[in-house]
Design an enzyme around this catalytic site. Structure first.
Site, mmCIF file in Angstrom:
data_model
loop_
_atom_site.group_PDB
_atom_site.id
_atom_site.type_symbol
_atom_site.label_atom_id
_atom_site.label_comp_id
_atom_site.label_asym_id
_atom_site.label_seq_id
_atom_site.Cartn_x
_atom_site.Cartn_y
_atom_site.Cartn_z
ATOM 1 N N ARG A 42 -13.441 12.603 -2.895
ATOM 2 C CA ARG A 42 -13.333 12.547 -4.355
ATOM 3 C C ARG A 42 -13.711 13.849 -5.043
ATOM 4 O O ARG A 42 -12.947 14.356 -5.859
ATOM 5 C CB ARG A 42 -14.216 11.409 -4.893
ATOM 6 C CG ARG A 42 -13.792 10.033 -4.425
ATOM 7 C CD ARG A 42 -14.701 8.938 -4.937
ATOM 8 N NE ARG A 42 -14.636 8.797 -6.379
ATOM 9 C CZ ARG A 42 -15.320 7.884 -7.070
ATOM 10 N NH1 ARG A 42 -16.126 7.042 -6.426
ATOM 11 N NH2 ARG A 42 -15.208 7.799 -8.372
ATOM 12 N N HIS A 88 -3.852 6.276 -3.814
ATOM 13 C CA HIS A 88 -5.216 6.475 -4.303
ATOM 14 C C HIS A 88 -5.891 5.138 -4.572
ATOM 15 O O HIS A 88 -5.505 4.419 -5.496
ATOM 16 C CB HIS A 88 -5.186 7.320 -5.584
ATOM 17 C CG HIS A 88 -6.510 7.941 -5.915
ATOM 18 N ND1 HIS A 88 -7.112 8.882 -5.114
ATOM 19 C CD2 HIS A 88 -7.348 7.752 -6.975
ATOM 20 C CE1 HIS A 88 -8.247 9.263 -5.664
ATOM 21 N NE2 HIS A 88 -8.418 8.584 -6.791
ATOM 22 N N TYR A 131 1.841 7.279 -23.689
ATOM 23 C CA TYR A 131 2.392 8.091 -24.767
ATOM 24 C C TYR A 131 2.748 9.515 -24.319
ATOM 25 O O TYR A 131 3.301 10.273 -25.109
ATOM 26 C CB TYR A 131 1.398 8.185 -25.926
ATOM 27 C CG TYR A 131 1.064 6.862 -26.544
ATOM 28 C CD1 TYR A 131 2.064 6.030 -27.030
ATOM 29 C CD2 TYR A 131 -0.259 6.436 -26.646
ATOM 30 C CE1 TYR A 131 1.765 4.803 -27.606
ATOM 31 C CE2 TYR A 131 -0.573 5.212 -27.219
ATOM 32 C CZ TYR A 131 0.434 4.401 -27.697
ATOM 33 O OH TYR A 131 0.131 3.190 -28.258
#
Length: 862
Positions: A42, A88, A131
Site C-alpha cells: 500500500r 485492488h 463527475y
C-alpha cells in the site's frame, strides 16, 4: 429453523474446541502481518517503476481497458470500478484518491493521467468520480510499453482469477521524476520531484559509466524541480539527501516587488512552495495581521486566473519597507516551507533508504533486465516465424506433391505424418502448412517468403548481438531514454540558490521607511515624486537642457513628513511624503517620469488645478497668492493642526487662484503678468498678511476682458547677470484652440521692468504683431528658463532680448509650462529641522516655485 434452549444439551456430533494461545505472541504476529501488508502492498513505491500497487493497478487497468491518450476520456468511476473489481482489494475512495493524484499537475512533475473535470486544487478537493473523466497521459505509455513482450513477471490478483504485472517496464525513471509520499507502519517516504531531462541525463551517464560517483551525477541533477516552481534556498540538505537518502531543503515562493498603484507597492507572488495553496497563505497572513504579529500589510488580493496563472498581491502599507515585510512573511507564513527528503522505497520487496546513486542504479538495472527480456522475446518470435517460413518454402518447391499427399490422406493426422516423412518437416511446420489457405501457395508468395526470410535472419542477427554484447545493450537503452527526454522533456521550473544572502540583507532592512531629508517635486505634467537624498538636483551648468518635465515646485522636507498642495480653488491640502514614489539617487537631474499623477494624492473638483507645493512649517514668511481677477493676498502661517485641508483665501464668484509662492523673506517683489501683456511688480511689503478667511486686496488693475495669466515672486537677492532673473512671454491668438499654436516667445531680463505701485496697471511686457492678441504662457524667475510642451518634452527658447515691449520669435513647438533651473541646493547637513525650508544661515534652500499657467491642463482632474 427451530431454536434451541440454552439448557438443551448440544447434539452428539457437536465438538467444542477451545485453543489456549499466548495473547502477546498473537498480537505480535498479527501486527507484523499488518505492517508487512501496509509496507509492501500500500504505502511504499517500488524503486524500479516508482509506483505504489494501487497506482500501478490504475495504469495497467487503463491500458487493459483500451484507453489511450488519443482516444476519448471515460468516466473516472468506470476506471475505479474496474480496478476495484479486478485487482485492488480495497475501497473505491482510496483508488479514486490515487487516480486524482496522478492527474494533478501541481502534485506530479509529469502527470500520468489526463483528467477532464474538477480534479481539485491545493486548497480544494476534487469532484466525485462520477463527475470527472480520465484517460492515460501520453507519457504513461512509456511506463507500459513492452508489457506484452515478457519484459516483467505477472502475479495473481487477490483472488487468483486474473494476473497483474509485478512491476511496469518503465521507460523513464518515474520515481525520481514524480517523487512519492506515503506513511507505512514504522516508516514513511517523502521524495521530491525532479526534472525529466536532468534525471534521464544522469541515468544515461550511469549507463555508460557504471562507476560514476555522486558528484558526477549531481552535475546532471543539481536538485529537485518542483511542479509549482518556486525557489530552493540552500543546497547542503539536498547533497545530504542525495548521499544517504535523508535531508531537507527550504522552498520559497517566487516573488517580485511592484507598484500596484501609483501610491502603493505590493509583494506579487507568482509561484508558491510545493503543495502550498494560495488560500492557505492568505488565511495565515490575515490571522497574523489580526493578531498584530505581522505589520505593514494593508490587504491581500488573489488575482489568479487561467490566463496569467497564480498572482497573489500583498499590498504593503505606505511607510514600510517591502523587503523587510517580505522577510517577515518568509519567517511567519507558508511563503517559505521546509521539505524533508526521506528516500524510502522497495528494493526486491524490502524497504530501503536510498541515495541518488542507488536510486538510479536500481532503475538502470531494472531497465537492463527489461530490455534484455524484450530483446530475447523478440528474437524468439522471429526464430519461430523463420522456422515456419522455412517450412513454407520447402512446401512451395514441390507444391503439387504436397497437395497430392493431403488429398490422398484419410484425415489430418495421416496427412501430417506423410508430409513429415516426405519433406522432413517438423510437426509445427506441418500444422502451419495444413492450416494455410491454398491461395498463399503461389509463385508470388514464394518471393515474399524469401524476402521475409532474409529480413528475419537479419533481425535475429541484430538481436543476438544486443544480447551478446552488454555495451550494445546499454547503448540501446541510452538511446531510448534520450528519445523519451526529447519527446516529453520540459524546462526546469524551480530556481536553485546556494545561499540566502538576499534574506540576510532584507533582515537588516528596517521594517518602516526611515525618516530622512528629501525633496518633493511637482512637474508641469502633474507628476509628484520625492528624492532619496538632498543633493543638488541639477548640474552647475546653467545651459544644460533636460528632455523631461519642468519642475513647478520643489519643497524640502523629510520622508515621514508632509507637504501642502495648493489648488486653483484656494484649498490647501496636506499630503504625506512617504506615499509618494521615490526617484532613484543620481548626480544629474532626476527624471520625473518615475513620479505618480498628483490626482492619486489629491482629490480635485472638475476644473480645479493643482498649482504648487509648499511646506507646512509655520516658521516661513508665509504664502502669497494671486487670482485671475488681480487679487493678491499674503497668508499668515496659522495653519490648523487638526485638519487635512482648509481654505487659504475667500474667492469671489468666477475667480480662481493662478499663482502661489512661498515667500523666503519680505525682501521680494510680487509680480503679475496679465493676458494682455501687462507686467506689474511691487514690493511684498506693500501687502499686509491676512488670516485664512480674508479675501485679499487689489493687486493689479485689469481691463474688463483681461485676466491674470501668471503670478509669482522674485527674490531680490538674486542679482542680474548670468544667474539673474528673466521674464518669458509667449504670444498667440485667442481664437485658436489651446495647444494647437506654437506662438512667439520673448525672453527679457527682469531688471528691464520698473517697479510700480500696488493696484496699478504695470508696464507692457510684449508687443503683439499681426495674428497675436493675447499671451498664451508667461513666467518670471531666476535664469536659466526651461520650457516644456504638453508631454513634458523640452522646448528651446530664444536668447534674451533687452527690449521689454518687443515682439517674440516663433517657436518650433507649443509651450504649456515654463520653469526656472532645478534648485542647486547648498545643503550642509547642519539644518536642525529637516522639514523646514530654510537653512541654518536663514538663506532659502529652494528656488522660488513657479505657478502653472492658465493654458496648461497639467494636474487637472478632468
Amino acid at each position: 429453523m427451530a431454536s434451541r434452549s440454552r439448557n438443551t444439551p448440544p447434539p452428539e456430533d457437536f465438538t467444542e474446541r477451545i485453543v489456549d494461545i499466548d495473547v502477546e505472541q498473537e498480537m505480535q504476529g498479527a501486527f507484523l502481518e499488518y505492517a508487512y501488508s501496509v509496507i509492501y502492498s500500500r504505502a511504499l513505491p517500488d524503486a524500479r517503476d516508482g509506483l505504489k500497487p494501487v497506482q500501478r493497478r490504475i495504469v495497467y487497468t487503463m491500458q487493459d481497458m483500451g484507453l489511450r491518450p488519443e482516444r476519448p476520456h471515460v468516466k473516472s468511476s468506470r476506471v475505479v470500478g474496474d480496478v476495484m473489481g479486478k485487482l485492488h482489494p480495497h475501497g473505491d475512495t482510496a483508488i479514486y484518491d490515487a487516480l486524482v493524484r496522478l492527474a494533478q499537475g501541481f502534485t506530479m512533475r509529469a502527470p500520468l493521467v489526463d483528467g477532464h473535470g474538477n480534479f481539485g486544487s491545493l486548497d480544494d478537493g476534487p469532484a466525485a468520480a462520477r463527475y470527472t473523466e480520465a484517460r492515460p497521459a501520453p507519457l504513461t505509455t512509456e511506463l507500459t510499453n513492452g508489457l506484452d513482450e515478457d519484459t516483467v513477471d505477472f502475479v495473481p490478483n487477490y483472488d487468483n482469477s486474473l494476473t497483474q504485472p509485478e512491476v511496469l517496464p518503465a521507460a523513464f525513471p518515474n520515481l525520481l521524476v514524480n517523487g512519492a509520499s506515503g506513511i507505512a507502519v514504522g516508516m514513511a517516504t517523502n521524495m521530491a520531484p525532479h526534472n525529466l531531462i536532468e534525471v534521464i541525463s544522469a541515468a544515461r551517464h550511469l549507463l555508460t559509466h557504471p562507476n560514476a560517483d555522486l558528484e558526477e551525477l549531481m552535475r546532471f541533477i543539481p536538485g529537485p524541480d518542483l511542479p509549482t516552481g518556486g525557489r530552493i534556498i540552500g543546497l547542503d540538505g539536498i547533497r545530504d539527501a542525495y548521499a544517504n537518502g535523508r535531508g531537507s531543503f527550504k522552498t520559497r515562493a517566487t516573488i517580485a516587488i511592484e507598484n500596484v498603484t501609483a501610491r502603493k507597492q505590493g509583494i506579487v507572488v507568482t509561484e508558491l512552495p510545493y503543495l502550498v495553496g494560495p488560500e492557505k497563505v492568505i488565511g495565515k497572513i490575515k490571522e497574523l495581521v489580526q493578531a498584530k504579529k505581522l505589520q505593514g500589510i494593508s490587504d491581500v488580493v488573489d488575482l489568479s486566473d487561467r490566463t496569467q496563472g497564480l498572482r497573489l498581491v500583498i499590498e504593503v502599507k505606505t511607510g514600510f519597507n517591502p523587503e523587510a515585510v517580505l522577510e517577515h512573511l518568509y519567517r511567519l507564513t507558508p511563503l517559505e516551507e521546509s521539505f524533508g527528503i526521506n528516500n524510502v522505497a522497495l528494493v526486491d520487496g524490502q524497504p530501503r533508504t536510498l541515495g541518488l546513486r542507488e536510486l538510479l542504479t536500481v532503475y538502470v538495472n531494472h531497465r537492463i533486465d527489461v530490455v534484455r527480456r524484450r530483446t530475447s522475446f523478440r528474437r524468439g518470435k522471429r526464430q519461430d516465424r523463420l522456422h515456419l517460413v522455412d517450412g513454407l518454402l520447402i512446401a512451395i518447391v514441390d507444391i503439387d506433391e504436397v497437395i497430392r499427399i493431403i488429398r490422398s490422406s484419410d484425415d489430418t493426422a495421416m496427412a501430417r505424418d506423410r508430409l513429415i516423412a516426405a519433406f522432413e518437416l517438423t510437426q509445427t511446420q506441418t500444422d502451419y502448412i495444413l492450416e494455410m489457405p491454398l491461395r498463399r501457395l503461389t509463385k508470388f508468395s514464394k518471393i515474399e517468403l524469401e524476402k521475409e526470410k532474409s529480413e528475419l535472419e537479419h533481425d535475429i542477427e541484430e538481436l543476438s548481438k544486443i544480447l551478446a554484447d552488454d555495451k550494445i545493450l546499454r547503448r540501446l537503452i541510452s538511446g531510448e531514454l534520450a528519445q523519451v527526454a526529447k519527446t516529453y522533456g520540459t524546462p526546469r521550473r524551480t530556481v536553485l540558490l546556494e545561499g540566502s544572502g538576499t534574506a540576510v540583507a532584507a533582515a537588516a532592512t528596517p521594517l518602516e521607511v526611515a525618516d530622512a531629508p528629501c525633496w518633493v517635486l511637482l512637474s508641469s505634467t502633474g507628476l509628484l515624486a520625492r528624492t532619496t537624498n538632498v543633493e543638488p538636483l541639477v548640474p552647475a551648468d546653467p545651459d544644460q537642457r533636460h528632455a523631461h518635465d519642468v519642475v513647478l515646485s520643489a519643497v524640502r522636507t523629510s520622508v515621514r513628513g508632509e507637504v501642502a498642495a495648493i489648488t486653483s480653488a484656494g484649498r490647501m491640502i496636506r499630503v504625506p511624503v512617504v506615499d509618494m514614489p521615490a526617484l532613484p539617487p543620481t548626480s544629474n537631474a532626476p527624471t520625473l517620469s518615475g513620479g505618480a499623477p498628483a490626482t492619486e494624492f489629491v482629490t480635485l473638483a472638475k476644473g480645479e488645478r493643482l498649482l504648487a507645493l509648499t511646506s507646512t512649517s509655520t516658521e516661513t514668511a508665509g504664502l502669497a497668492l494671486g487670482t485671475a481677477r488681480g487679487v493678491v493676498k499674503r497668508v499668515t502661517t496659522d495653519y490648523p493642526g487638526n485638519k487635512d485641508e482648509w481654505e487659504v483665501i475667500s474667492l469671489r464668484d468666477g475667480d480662481e487662484v493662478v499663482g502661489v509662492v512661498e515667500l523666503p523673506t519680505d525682501e521680494a517683489d510680487l509680480v503679475f503678468i496679465s493676458s494682455e501683456a501687462q507686467l506689474l511688480r511691487f514690493s511684498a511689503k506693500l501687502v499686509r498678511p491676512q488670516g485664512r478667511a480674508a479675501g485679499g486686496m487689489a493687486g493689479i488693475n485689469l481691463p474688463a476682458a483681461a485676466k491674470v495669466l501668471w503670478f509669482g515672486a522674485i527674490d531680490l537677492s538674486v542679482k542680474d547677470g548670468e544667474w539673474g532673473n528673466l521674464v518669458v512671454t509667449v504670444a498667440g491668438s485667442s481664437s485658436a484652440l489651446p495647444g494647437t499654436q506654437t506662438g512667439a516667445a520673448k525672453v527679457t531680463p527682469f531688471a528691464e521692468y520698473p517697479a510700480k505701485g500696488r493696484a496699478t496697471a504695470g508696464v507692457r511686457c510684449h508687443r503683439f504683431v499681426k495674428g497675436e492678441d493675447t499671451l498664451l504662457v508667461a513666467w518670471a524667475g531666476p535664469a536659466p528658463a526651461h520650457a516644456a510642451g504638453p508631454t513634458g518634452a523640452a522646448v528651446e527658447l530664444p536668447a534674451p532680448d533687452q527690449r521689454r515691449d518687443g515682439s517674440g520669435l516663433a517657436l518650433k513647438s507649443a509651450v504649456t509650462a515654463i520653469g526656472g533651473p532645478r534648485p542647486v541646493f547648498a545643503f550642509t547637513g547642519e539644518t536642525d529641522d529637516p522639514a523646514s525650508g530654510e537653512s541654518q544661515s536663514g538663506e532659502s534652500t529652494a528656488a522660488e516655485p513657479s505657478s502653472g499657467d492658465s493654458s496648461s491642463e497639467a494636474a487637472t482632474d478632468e
